[in-house]
Design a protein around this motif. Sequence first.
Motif, short mmCIF file in Angstrom:
data_model
loop_
_atom_site.label_atom_id
_atom_site.label_comp_id
_atom_site.label_asym_id
_atom_site.label_seq_id
_atom_site.Cartn_x
_atom_site.Cartn_y
_atom_site.Cartn_z
N VAL A 238 0.84 -1.24 0.14
CA VAL A 238 -0.01 0.05 0.09
C VAL A 238 1.00 1.33 0.08
CG1 VAL A 238 -1.79 1.21 1.39
CG2 VAL A 238 -2.03 -1.09 1.29
N LYS A 239 1.87 1.20 0.76
CA LYS A 239 2.89 2.56 0.97
C LYS A 239 3.40 2.61 -0.45
CE LYS A 239 1.60 2.96 5.09
NZ LYS A 239 1.06 4.26 5.71
N LEU A 240 3.92 1.39 -1.10
CA LEU A 240 4.51 1.57 -2.66
C LEU A 240 3.80 2.31 -3.58
CD1 LEU A 240 7.07 0.72 -3.94
CD2 LEU A 240 6.00 -1.44 -4.33
N VAL A 241 2.43 1.70 -3.79
CA VAL A 241 1.80 2.08 -4.92
C VAL A 241 0.66 3.23 -4.54
CG1 VAL A 241 2.15 -0.11 -5.82
CG2 VAL A 241 -0.01 0.38 -4.57
N GLY A 242 0.35 3.17 -3.13
CA GLY A 242 -0.73 4.26 -3.00
C GLY A 242 -2.06 3.67 -2.43
N ALA A 243 -2.45 4.07 -1.42
CA ALA A 243 -3.85 3.63 -1.21
C ALA A 243 -4.90 3.95 -2.12
CB ALA A 243 -4.31 3.97 0.36
N ASP A 244 -4.62 4.90 -2.95
CA ASP A 244 -5.61 5.18 -4.00
C ASP A 244 -5.44 4.29 -5.33
OD1 ASP A 244 -3.16 6.02 -4.65
OD2 ASP A 244 -3.70 7.83 -6.24
N ARG A 245 -4.60 3.32 -5.19
CA ARG A 245 -4.59 2.34 -6.30
C ARG A 245 -4.97 0.82 -5.68
NH1 ARG A 245 -5.71 4.94 -10.01
NH2 ARG A 245 -6.77 2.91 -10.34
N GLN A 273 -3.54 -1.48 12.39
CA GLN A 273 -2.57 -2.03 13.43
C GLN A 273 -1.21 -2.21 12.90
OE1 GLN A 273 -3.35 -6.03 15.06
NE2 GLN A 273 -2.61 -5.49 17.01
N PHE A 274 -1.07 -2.65 11.58
CA PHE A 274 0.10 -2.99 11.02
C PHE A 274 0.73 -1.53 10.17
CE2 PHE A 274 -0.82 -7.13 12.52
CZ PHE A 274 0.39 -7.71 12.62
N GLY A 275 -0.05 -0.34 10.40
CA GLY A 275 0.82 0.62 9.73
C GLY A 275 -0.33 1.55 8.76
N CYS A 276 -1.32 1.04 8.25
CA CYS A 276 -1.76 2.02 7.54
C CYS A 276 -2.68 3.07 8.20
CB CYS A 276 -3.05 1.10 6.56
SG CYS A 276 -2.31 0.33 5.05
N THR A 277 -3.09 4.23 7.66
CA THR A 277 -3.82 5.32 8.35
C THR A 277 -5.22 5.00 8.20
OG1 THR A 277 -3.98 6.68 6.37
CG2 THR A 277 -2.03 6.88 7.96
N PRO A 278 -6.25 5.39 9.05
CA PRO A 278 -7.72 5.17 8.73
C PRO A 278 -7.98 5.72 7.49
CG PRO A 278 -7.21 5.81 11.11
CD PRO A 278 -5.50 6.03 10.52
N GLU A 279 -7.39 6.64 7.14
CA GLU A 279 -7.89 7.33 5.76
C GLU A 279 -7.30 6.34 4.83
OE1 GLU A 279 -7.62 10.41 8.95
OE2 GLU A 279 -6.07 8.95 8.23
N GLU A 280 -6.23 5.70 4.64
CA GLU A 280 -5.92 4.83 3.81
C GLU A 280 -6.84 3.55 3.62
OE1 GLU A 280 -1.08 5.70 3.42
OE2 GLU A 280 -1.97 4.36 5.25
N VAL A 281 -7.14 2.96 4.71
CA VAL A 281 -8.27 2.05 4.87
C VAL A 281 -9.60 2.24 4.27
CG1 VAL A 281 -9.16 0.09 6.45
CG2 VAL A 281 -6.70 1.02 6.68
N GLU A 282 -9.88 3.38 4.74
CA GLU A 282 -11.42 3.88 4.28
C GLU A 282 -11.27 4.09 2.60
OE1 GLU A 282 -14.74 6.79 5.36
OE2 GLU A 282 -12.78 7.83 5.43
N ALA A 283 -10.22 4.47 2.14
CA ALA A 283 -9.98 4.59 0.74
C ALA A 283 -10.17 3.24 0.12
CB ALA A 283 -8.75 5.44 0.20
N MET A 284 -9.35 2.24 0.78
CA MET A 284 -9.37 0.86 0.00
C MET A 284 -10.62 -0.12 0.22
SD MET A 284 -5.36 -0.22 0.82
CE MET A 284 -5.41 0.08 2.69
N SER A 285 -11.17 0.33 1.35
CA SER A 285 -12.53 -0.54 1.76
C SER A 285 -13.69 0.12 1.23
CB SER A 285 -12.53 -0.86 3.02
OG SER A 285 -12.48 0.23 3.88
N LYS A 286 -13.63 1.42 1.04
CA LYS A 286 -14.92 1.98 0.70
C LYS A 286 -14.88 2.77 -0.43
CE LYS A 286 -17.22 3.99 4.59
NZ LYS A 286 -17.24 4.68 5.80
N LYS A 287 -14.08 3.99 -0.46
CA LYS A 287 -14.06 4.85 -1.74
C LYS A 287 -13.57 4.28 -3.02
CE LYS A 287 -13.27 8.80 1.16
NZ LYS A 287 -11.83 9.98 1.77
#
Length: 303
Positions: A238-245, A273-287
């Motif tokens: 996720v950190k490598l390619v970006g949560a938006d992808r 828990q392992f390092g993603c921000t809530p905003e990143e997780v929200e993008a990947m699971s919702k947006k």
Amino acid sequence: MMAVRNKPLGRIDANVIDEIWKGSIDMHIHPGPDPLAERPVDSIQAARIAERAGMGGIVLKSFSYNTVSDAYLIEKNLTSGLRVFGSVVIGYTTTGGLSYAAGTIEAMAKIGCKVVWFPAMDSKWCRSYLGKEGGICILKEDGTLKDEVLDILELVKQYDMVVCSGHMSYEESTKMFDAAIRKGITKMVATHPLAGLSRFTLDQIQELAAKGVYIEHVYGTLMPRLGSMDPSDYVDCVKLVGADRCIMGTDLAQVWDIPPADGMRHFIAMMIQFGCTPEEVEAMSKKNPAKLLGLEEGQEEKQ
């Protein structure tokens, strides 16, 4: 024992997890009945549990049959606004192989199909990984795409569907995505490329993401039955390619799994828990799933 590179964080606010879980979209659920495996929930049960959780949508997937009519009937009898989407996996029992896939996909598209997976358990790449012979390869002997692939992609474009790589090799997948891009298709997903049966490298994943392909991460690969993958591998990707992808799904459920909706909540918590921000997780699971399924402007009216 493999060491965990990213040390888990301390206490996480359950309210943050639940806020992301509410409205989340799982684009990779394997419900029963299934002739290939025991499943803990059928399509109706999976939808009802997701509905009670306040999720935004689910995509039903089967290696043995097309789930489009199931999704239509289930959604029609829900009251919460949960969206239930059907799909087609190109395979021998689902589409009669590659040669007849376009006709099946078009018929399913006319009644609401939103997601098309290229060969999965019937792919030559996957069957070889499982020690089996035969299988479907989408490339000709000279390495170019078979004509049937272009026909399928034309339908994906015409009906605004999502196209996923299934369990194909990287070579097949990247050539398929390149052809999709040439046709103007933007809704593309690399199916769990970090999974053992997929075996894409991080360089290959980065190349796909740069082309506009969404990278799928699934909860199932973190479980013992699929290799107990380190959650840090997902976070690093996720950190490598970006949560938006990236998108998150569960790829559940086997008979010993928890229900997919509960798996999504656990996955959300684990990624934070392992390092993603809530905003990143929200993008990947919702947006991002909402964009793929055409829900980004708010949920469509139910069918």
